[in-house]
Design an enzyme around this catalytic site. Structure first.
Site, mmCIF file in Angstrom:
data_model
loop_
_atom_site.group_PDB
_atom_site.id
_atom_site.type_symbol
_atom_site.label_atom_id
_atom_site.label_comp_id
_atom_site.label_asym_id
_atom_site.label_seq_id
_atom_site.Cartn_x
_atom_site.Cartn_y
_atom_site.Cartn_z
ATOM 1 N N ASP A 27 0.876 -1.185 0.000
ATOM 2 C CA ASP A 27 0.000 0.000 0.000
ATOM 3 C C ASP A 27 0.903 1.222 0.000
ATOM 4 O OD1 ASP A 27 -1.709 2.075 0.416
ATOM 5 O OD2 ASP A 27 -2.581 1.292 2.269
ATOM 6 N N ILE A 28 1.020 1.862 -1.153
ATOM 7 C CA ILE A 28 1.992 2.959 -1.264
ATOM 8 C C ILE A 28 1.613 4.158 -0.394
ATOM 9 C CG2 ILE A 28 2.855 2.300 -3.563
ATOM 10 C CD1 ILE A 28 1.175 4.730 -4.660
ATOM 11 N N ALA A 53 -1.924 4.389 -8.642
ATOM 12 C CA ALA A 53 -2.545 5.698 -8.428
ATOM 13 C C ALA A 53 -4.011 5.497 -8.111
ATOM 14 C CB ALA A 53 -2.399 6.569 -9.673
ATOM 15 N N THR A 94 -0.067 12.484 -15.424
ATOM 16 C CA THR A 94 -1.237 12.564 -16.295
ATOM 17 C C THR A 94 -1.361 13.890 -17.058
ATOM 18 O OG1 THR A 94 -3.658 12.612 -16.229
ATOM 19 C CG2 THR A 94 -2.541 13.330 -14.266
ATOM 20 N N ASP A 95 -2.038 13.813 -18.189
ATOM 21 C CA ASP A 95 -2.404 14.993 -18.973
ATOM 22 C C ASP A 95 -3.399 15.887 -18.215
ATOM 23 O OD1 ASP A 95 -4.197 12.839 -19.148
ATOM 24 O OD2 ASP A 95 -4.985 13.461 -21.090
ATOM 25 N N TYR A 118 -8.317 14.957 -9.045
ATOM 26 C CA TYR A 118 -7.362 13.982 -9.586
ATOM 27 C C TYR A 118 -6.142 14.716 -10.147
ATOM 28 C CZ TYR A 118 -5.416 10.557 -12.895
ATOM 29 O OH TYR A 118 -4.567 9.741 -13.608
ATOM 30 N N TRP A 143 -4.946 9.001 -21.583
ATOM 31 C CA TRP A 143 -5.988 8.146 -22.163
ATOM 32 C C TRP A 143 -5.496 6.708 -22.364
ATOM 33 C CZ3 TRP A 143 -9.532 10.913 -26.232
ATOM 34 C CH2 TRP A 143 -9.879 12.184 -25.786
HETATM 35 N N1 LIG Z 1 -5.793 5.358 -17.293
HETATM 36 C C1 LIG Z 1 -5.520 6.514 -17.875
HETATM 37 O O1 LIG Z 1 -6.229 6.940 -18.811
HETATM 38 C C2 LIG Z 1 -4.353 7.345 -17.449
HETATM 39 C C3 LIG Z 1 -4.107 8.557 -18.114
HETATM 40 C C4 LIG Z 1 -3.024 9.326 -17.718
HETATM 41 C C5 LIG Z 1 -2.203 8.904 -16.696
HETATM 42 N N2 LIG Z 1 -2.480 7.738 -16.042
HETATM 43 C C6 LIG Z 1 -1.589 7.339 -14.975
HETATM 44 O O2 LIG Z 1 -1.007 6.099 -15.330
HETATM 45 C C7 LIG Z 1 -0.702 5.349 -14.148
HETATM 46 C C8 LIG Z 1 -1.260 3.958 -14.281
HETATM 47 O O3 LIG Z 1 -2.672 4.059 -14.365
HETATM 48 P P1 LIG Z 1 -3.581 2.851 -14.869
HETATM 49 O O4 LIG Z 1 -4.317 3.337 -16.045
HETATM 50 O O5 LIG Z 1 -2.793 1.607 -14.958
HETATM 51 O O6 LIG Z 1 -4.593 2.801 -13.638
HETATM 52 P P2 LIG Z 1 -5.346 1.585 -12.960
HETATM 53 O O7 LIG Z 1 -5.658 0.551 -13.979
HETATM 54 O O8 LIG Z 1 -6.438 2.191 -12.160
HETATM 55 O O9 LIG Z 1 -4.232 0.985 -12.012
HETATM 56 C C9 LIG Z 1 -3.853 1.641 -10.852
HETATM 57 C C10 LIG Z 1 -3.371 0.593 -9.890
HETATM 58 O O10 LIG Z 1 -2.972 1.248 -8.672
HETATM 59 C C11 LIG Z 1 -3.382 0.413 -7.597
HETATM 60 N N3 LIG Z 1 -3.466 1.184 -6.369
HETATM 61 C C12 LIG Z 1 -4.376 2.120 -6.032
HETATM 62 N N4 LIG Z 1 -4.117 2.588 -4.800
HETATM 63 C C13 LIG Z 1 -3.002 1.930 -4.365
HETATM 64 C C14 LIG Z 1 -2.241 1.969 -3.186
HETATM 65 N N5 LIG Z 1 -2.578 2.785 -2.162
HETATM 66 N N6 LIG Z 1 -1.163 1.172 -3.072
HETATM 67 C C15 LIG Z 1 -0.825 0.330 -4.080
HETATM 68 N N7 LIG Z 1 -1.518 0.241 -5.226
HETATM 69 C C16 LIG Z 1 -2.592 1.040 -5.363
HETATM 70 C C17 LIG Z 1 -4.722 -0.120 -8.042
HETATM 71 O O11 LIG Z 1 -5.068 -1.267 -7.303
HETATM 72 P P3 LIG Z 1 -6.602 -1.500 -6.853
HETATM 73 O O12 LIG Z 1 -7.407 -1.404 -8.112
HETATM 74 O O13 LIG Z 1 -6.549 -2.840 -6.221
HETATM 75 O O14 LIG Z 1 -6.901 -0.391 -5.905
HETATM 76 C C18 LIG Z 1 -4.436 -0.441 -9.505
HETATM 77 O O15 LIG Z 1 -3.878 -1.721 -9.632
HETATM 78 C C19 LIG Z 1 -1.270 6.165 -12.981
HETATM 79 O O16 LIG Z 1 -0.244 6.953 -12.428
HETATM 80 C C20 LIG Z 1 -2.291 7.081 -13.636
HETATM 81 O O17 LIG Z 1 -2.470 8.262 -12.891
HETATM 82 C C21 LIG Z 1 -3.530 6.935 -16.401
#
Ligand SMILES: NC(=O)c1ccc[n+]([C@@H]2O[C@H](COP(=O)([O-])OP(=O)(O)OC[C@H]3O[C@@H](n4cnc5c(N)ncnc54)[C@H](OP(=O)(O)O)[C@@H]3O)[C@@H](O)[C@H]2O)c1
Length: 286
Positions: A27-28, A53, A94-95, A118, A143
């Site tokens: 848990d970060i 995140a 993120t954007d 966010y 995205w």
């Molecule tokens: N998805 C997008 O469109 C997008 C766009 C721009 C930037 N980003 C960035 O890209 C990165 C990866 O995002 P993603 O799309 O892969 O998101 P995601 O599918 O929601 O994955 C995020 C992961 O973080 C885990 N998590 C949440 N809280 C946590 C905690 N306290 N300790 C440890 N793990 C935790 C979640 O686990 P649980 O589900 O079990 O909580 C999930 O496995 C993030 O930094 C996000 O901000 C994403």
């Protein structure tokens, strides 16, 4: 993103994963969990990637404390641990740190101005990482789609519901937000290339080209074999969502390109994903 990175590293002849915990394993946002995780590592890693995140953009508007702990405070904890063991931290951002009013893609040195909790918490996370060490890598992307919950999966699910007779009528998708859809597998390769280039500081990295959510939906619906399915164009305000979204959040990725790191066009990434074994087209709805 995290699972795409693990797949990419597992396929590498040179890189080796020392640990890839999920939320249950680390848990970060919990300082004890973070220090225990680093203390238990079998050997110090060269690189630590934070792909975790709190990504529910709308829920962040009400879950402000949790969003702040995970997106803002936790990256600072990870940065402190990385500094103490001499590892390079790669942090994903993120954007949505941008307000969205620019008439061109955003560069790394453009003023930020997040409109949502966010975006604000993610921006604070960036600052906490780079204030610990300006050589750490903060990579803003946009995205993202790949394994797990994402927009493409939602669209394919809607196509399947119509095919099964469980829903009817046109799809309705927003057409007044512009961004660069990004395939997690491409981003993973790009991150590894950025690390290999020795780059540090703030970088933008997304698939090339730009689209609206409507454009992305159209490509997916056509690829799913339903070109006759109508997609109505919505305005963001029609959805009345809790969190505001930037109208334009296309990222200018020329700083990464100068290091030789360029991701292909988003359409190629989306089609490859839709044709892969992880495609939502392989999952039956209902
Ligand atoms: N998805 C997008 O469109 C997008 C766009 C721009 C930037 N980003 C960035 O890209 C990165 C990866 O995002 P993603 O799309 O892969 O998101 P995601 O599918 O929601 O994955 C995020 C992961 O973080 C885990 N998590 C949440 N809280 C946590 C905690 N306290 N300790 C440890 N793990 C935790 C979640 O686990 P649980 O589900 O079990 O909580 C999930 O496995 C993030 O930094 C996000 O901000 C994403």
């Amino acid at each position: 993103m995290g699972s795409a990175l693990v797949s990419s590293l597992n396929a590498s002849p040179v890189d080796r994963i020392i640990g890839s915990p999920d939320h249950r394993g680390l848990d970060i946002a919990n300082p004890e969990s973070v220090s225990r995780f680093f203390g238990d590592l079998s050997e110090p890693p060269d690189v630590v990637v934070n792909a975790a995140a709190y990504t529910h953009v709308d829920r962040c508007e009400t879950e402000i404390d949790e969003a702040t702990q995970v997106n803002a405070v936790a990256p600072g904890l990870l940065a402190a641990e990385c500094r103490s063991i001499g590892a390079k931290l790669v942090h994903i951002s993120t954007d949505y740190v941008f307000p969205g009013e620019a008439g061109r893609p955003y560069r790394e040195d453009d003023p930020t101005g997040p409109r949502s909790t966010y975006g604000r918490t993610k921006l604070e996370g960036e600052e906490r990482v780079l204030s610990k060490d300006s050589g750490f890598l903060v990579v803003r992307t946009s995205w993202v789609f790949g394994r797990g919950r994402n927009f493409i999966g939602a669209i394919i699910g809607q196509v399947q519901l119509r095919r099964n007779g469980e829903a009817d009528g046109p799809l309705r998708v927003v057409d007044d937000q512009r961004g660069s859809p990004t395939y997690a597998a491409d981003l993973a390769e790009g991150l590894r290339a950025l690390v290999a280039s020795g780059g540090g500081g703030l970088f933008h990295l997304s698939n090339a080209g730009e689209a609206t959510w409507w454009d992305l939906a159209r490509l997916c619906v056509d690829e799913a074999g339903a070109p006759e399915l109508e997609i109505e164009r919505l305005k963001t305000k029609d959805l009345d969502l809790p969190a505001p979204r930037p109208a334009n959040s296309v990222l200018d990725c020329s700083k990464a390109a100068a290091l030789g790191v360029v991701l292909r066009d988003w359409r190629e990434g989306a089609l490859e994903y839709l044709r892969s074994e992880a495609s939502p087209m392989n999952v039956r709805s209902g």
